[in-house]
Design a protein around this motif. Structure first.
Motif, short mmCIF file in Angstrom:
data_model
loop_
_atom_site.label_atom_id
_atom_site.label_comp_id
_atom_site.label_asym_id
_atom_site.label_seq_id
_atom_site.Cartn_x
_atom_site.Cartn_y
_atom_site.Cartn_z
N GLY A 97 0.62 -1.22 -0.01
CA GLY A 97 -0.13 -0.07 0.08
C GLY A 97 0.87 1.21 -0.03
N CYS A 98 0.34 2.38 0.49
CA CYS A 98 0.89 3.72 0.25
C CYS A 98 0.28 4.66 1.47
N VAL A 159 -8.65 2.24 4.14
CA VAL A 159 -7.43 2.99 4.81
C VAL A 159 -7.38 2.80 6.50
N ASP A 160 -6.22 2.35 6.66
CA ASP A 160 -6.00 2.08 7.97
C ASP A 160 -5.36 3.28 8.78
N ALA A 161 -5.61 3.65 9.92
CA ALA A 161 -5.07 4.59 10.72
C ALA A 161 -5.16 4.19 12.15
N ASP A 162 -4.10 4.30 12.71
CA ASP A 162 -3.80 4.01 14.04
C ASP A 162 -2.62 4.84 14.68
N LYS A 163 -1.97 4.53 15.73
CA LYS A 163 -1.07 5.24 16.70
C LYS A 163 -1.59 6.57 16.64
N GLY A 164 -2.77 7.13 16.98
CA GLY A 164 -3.42 8.29 17.13
C GLY A 164 -3.44 8.85 15.75
N ASP A 165 -3.79 8.13 14.94
CA ASP A 165 -4.01 8.66 13.36
C ASP A 165 -2.76 9.12 12.88
N LEU A 166 -1.64 8.97 13.37
CA LEU A 166 -0.52 9.58 12.72
C LEU A 166 -0.17 8.49 11.39
N MET A 167 -0.57 7.28 11.58
CA MET A 167 -0.16 6.50 10.49
C MET A 167 -1.43 6.19 9.43
N PHE A 169 -2.42 4.40 6.36
CA PHE A 169 -2.01 3.67 5.26
C PHE A 169 -3.34 3.32 4.21
N HIS A 170 -2.97 3.52 3.14
CA HIS A 170 -3.80 3.21 2.12
C HIS A 170 -3.64 1.93 1.43
N VAL A 483 18.71 4.08 9.16
CA VAL A 483 17.73 3.13 9.72
C VAL A 483 16.56 3.66 8.94
N TYR A 484 15.49 2.65 8.40
CA TYR A 484 14.25 3.00 7.82
C TYR A 484 13.21 3.08 9.24
N THR A 485 12.66 4.02 9.45
CA THR A 485 11.90 4.38 10.69
C THR A 485 10.62 3.45 10.61
N ILE A 486 9.96 3.43 9.51
CA ILE A 486 8.74 2.75 9.21
C ILE A 486 7.43 2.87 10.08
N ASN A 487 7.97 4.12 10.91
CA ASN A 487 6.72 4.31 11.73
C ASN A 487 5.48 4.90 11.14
N VAL A 488 5.83 5.43 9.73
CA VAL A 488 4.56 5.75 8.85
C VAL A 488 4.65 4.76 7.73
N SER A 489 3.68 4.01 7.98
CA SER A 489 3.64 2.69 7.23
C SER A 489 3.29 3.06 5.56
N GLY A 490 3.95 2.37 4.80
CA GLY A 490 3.73 2.79 3.31
C GLY A 490 4.65 4.32 2.88
N GLY A 491 5.38 4.79 3.91
CA GLY A 491 6.07 6.17 3.76
C GLY A 491 7.16 5.95 2.51
N CYS A 492 7.69 4.92 2.37
CA CYS A 492 8.71 4.62 1.01
C CYS A 492 8.04 4.63 -0.12
N ASN A 493 6.73 4.11 -0.17
CA ASN A 493 5.96 4.13 -1.38
C ASN A 493 5.39 5.70 -1.81
N ALA A 494 5.36 6.08 -0.53
CA ALA A 494 4.59 7.61 -0.98
C ALA A 494 5.72 8.53 -1.48
N ASN A 495 7.14 8.32 -0.95
CA ASN A 495 8.04 8.90 -1.40
C ASN A 495 8.44 8.52 -3.04
N ASN A 496 8.14 7.30 -3.34
CA ASN A 496 8.52 6.77 -4.86
C ASN A 496 7.51 7.87 -5.55
#
Length: 512
Positions: A97-98, A159-167, A169-170, A483-496
């Motif tokens: 996802g993204c 859409v998934d949202a957790d960690k206080g809606d900070l993440m 993920f589509h 280190v890839y923080t990965i706290n924002v799930s799908g962040g790498c693909n969003a950067n793509n």
């Protein structure tokens, strides 16, 4: 005009090109007897068999490359995409996802997310090494980028949202980047007139010394083609398959299994550096998870490699000396942290007693099969005593015994005086039989090895943009360091997606 087919640049990429079978003409050349012949042969090869003209040349047809293809064609550019594999996809085939804030899907669901909190969290997780402006750009554009993907056929299932809606993920509709992203985006690019050169290897850039990049040299169908373009965008997906580069990063073949999609040989990195781009390879991050050799990996739906650090934080992590070296619950905030401290070790074992293992397995038959398979192969050692376990696993029995005694004392006291492990995760190692599980890293991609600016131009040693050269996707990502923080799930693909669209807009505005 400089072509990287001359002997100096050809040899500069030898370690990568050899793996692709492109160094046959250079084999056996010695400094004396054959040097003149080699120079003459290289000189003859510097003349391409064919020259083609385009506005934008994109190297790589993964998530970033395809996004660049579609957006550039929609902007009216004449686009060619060079892909060494026989189909599009790259690392995106295993993506699920993204990330995106304020997309139409998110708003319809009533999910609220604060961009500023997300950016702050990620910058702090990177120890403020990541690019602040880069994160601002990516996060604020992420929702519109999701909407653009949907308009171009990408299929999201929710859409998934957790960690206080900070993440936020589509999720892809099929759970597969190949089916939900690659197939529709490649079809859209072809519909818009993008020319794809599959099975073609980009060998070098065309550039003036100290001047702009004006094209790329490609080997295709046993011929050499010079692609002239106003802008070249490298979307080559990192260097995870380059053994030399990985060893320099502390991930030699004894410490890792190669995951992901093959073909990320570092050639894009090499070409960019040869053209004057500044390397930041020594601070590259990795998408990496713990893995047991011989057992299924993450993309094979295996439980061991991806979950052992997260699902068994009560276990004991031991280095080759039998020493504990980290608080074992460290992956709770970032699963990518599981393997970072292991890089300092010659070998790493996760040690459990029967009570720990029973809690981890939870009666799962498939996990039991994998346990039995690991014991049979020797990657998992089982013993009735701690002394026998240490001997079989290869670490010092006396040191290991002392480590266990100290750790059990911390568990009984409810306080880890060495590493501050969460007291609820402290569990004594006491019930035989005991298990030592040797882990290595399953590496799927490298992230961030060429320095880029806010427009995703490659920059030189003075941090000045190199005209005509953009590095997009994971190779030019300045959002992670070490280190890839990965706290924002799908962040790498969003950067793509964001890096591709940002580079295209800049190229269209300034060069076309």
């Amino acid at each position: 005009m400089t072509y990287a087919l001359d002997r100096r640049k050809f040899i500069g990429g030898a370690s990568v090109l050899a793996a692709a079978g492109m160094l046959g003409i250079m084999a056996g050349c010695s400094p004396n007897g054959q040097a003149s012949a080699a120079k003459e042969e290289a000189k003859q090869q510097s003349a391409p068999d064919e020259t083609r003209e385009y506005d934008i040349a994109i190297v790589g047809a993964g998530a970033a490359g395809l996004a660049a293809c579609v957006d550039a064609a929609q902007q009216g550019a004449k686009v060619v995409c060079i892909e060494q594999n026989l189909q599009a996809g790259g690392n995106c085939t295993g993506v699920e996802g993204c990330f995106g804030i304020n997309s139409s899907m998110q708003k319809e669901l009533g999910v609220d997310a604060d961009p500023g909190s997300t950016i702050r969290m990620e910058l702090q997780a990177s120890q403020l090494k990541a690019s602040g402006p880069g994160y601002v750009d990516m996060v604020h554009a992420s929702g519109e980028n999701i909407d653009w993907l949907v308009e171009n056929g990408v299929k999201f299932g929710g859409v998934d949202a957790d960690k206080g809606d900070l993440m936020v993920f589509h999720r892809f509709e099929t759970g597969s980047g190949q089916d939900s992203y690659v197939v529709p985006m490649a079809a859209k690019a072809e519909e818009l007139g993008v020319e794809f050169m599959y099975g073609s290897k980009a060998r070098s850039l065309v550039y003036e010394e100290g001047g702009p990049v004006t094209g790329v040299i490609v080997e295709a169908d046993k011929s050499v083609i010079q692609i002239n373009a106003k802008a070249v965008m490298l979307a080559t997906g990192g260097f995870a398959d380059n053994e030399e580069f990985m060893a320099e990063a502390g991930l030699d073949e004894t410490k890792r299994k190669q995951g992901g999609v093959p073909g990320h040989d570092g050639s894009g990195h090499i070409m960019a550096v040869e053209a004057g781009a500044k390397s930041c390879r020594d601070h590259a991050a990795f998408l990496v998870a713990d893995f047991v050799q011989g057992l299924p990996g993450y993309y094979e739906d295996g439980k061991w490699c991806f979950m052992i650090g997260v699902a068994a934080p009560y276990a004991l992590w031991i280095n080759e000396n039998g020493e504990r070296f980290i608080n074992e619950d460290c992956p709770a905030t970032n699963i990518m942290l599981m393997f970072v401290p292991c890089l300092r070790n010659k070998s790493t074992h996760v040690v459990m007693d029967s009570a720990m293992l029973e809690q981890y397995m939870a009666g799962d038959d498939e996990t039991q099969k994998q346990l039995d398979q690991g014991i049979k192969s020797g990657e998992i050692v089982k013993a009735d005593t701690l002394e026998e376990l240490a001997k079989a696993a290869g670490f010092d029995a006396k040191t290991f015994a002392s480590t266990v005694e100290e750790y059990n004392g911390f568990s009984e006291a409810g306080s880890d005086h060495n590493y501050g492990k969460d007291p609820s995760m402290l569990m004594p190692l006491a019930q035989a039989p005991f298990y030592a599980i040797r882990i290595v890293g399953e590496v799927n991609t490298s992230i961030g090895s060429i320095s880029t600016d806010r427009t995703f131009h490659a920059v030189d040693s003075n941090d000045e943009p190199i005209e005509g050269l953009y590095v997009i996707g994971v190779e030019g990502a300045m959002l992670w360091s070490d280190v890839y923080t990965i706290n924002v799930s799908g962040g790498c693909n969003a950067n793509n997606v964001n890096s591709a669209r940002t580079a295209v807009r800049n190229a269209v505005e300034t060069l076309l």
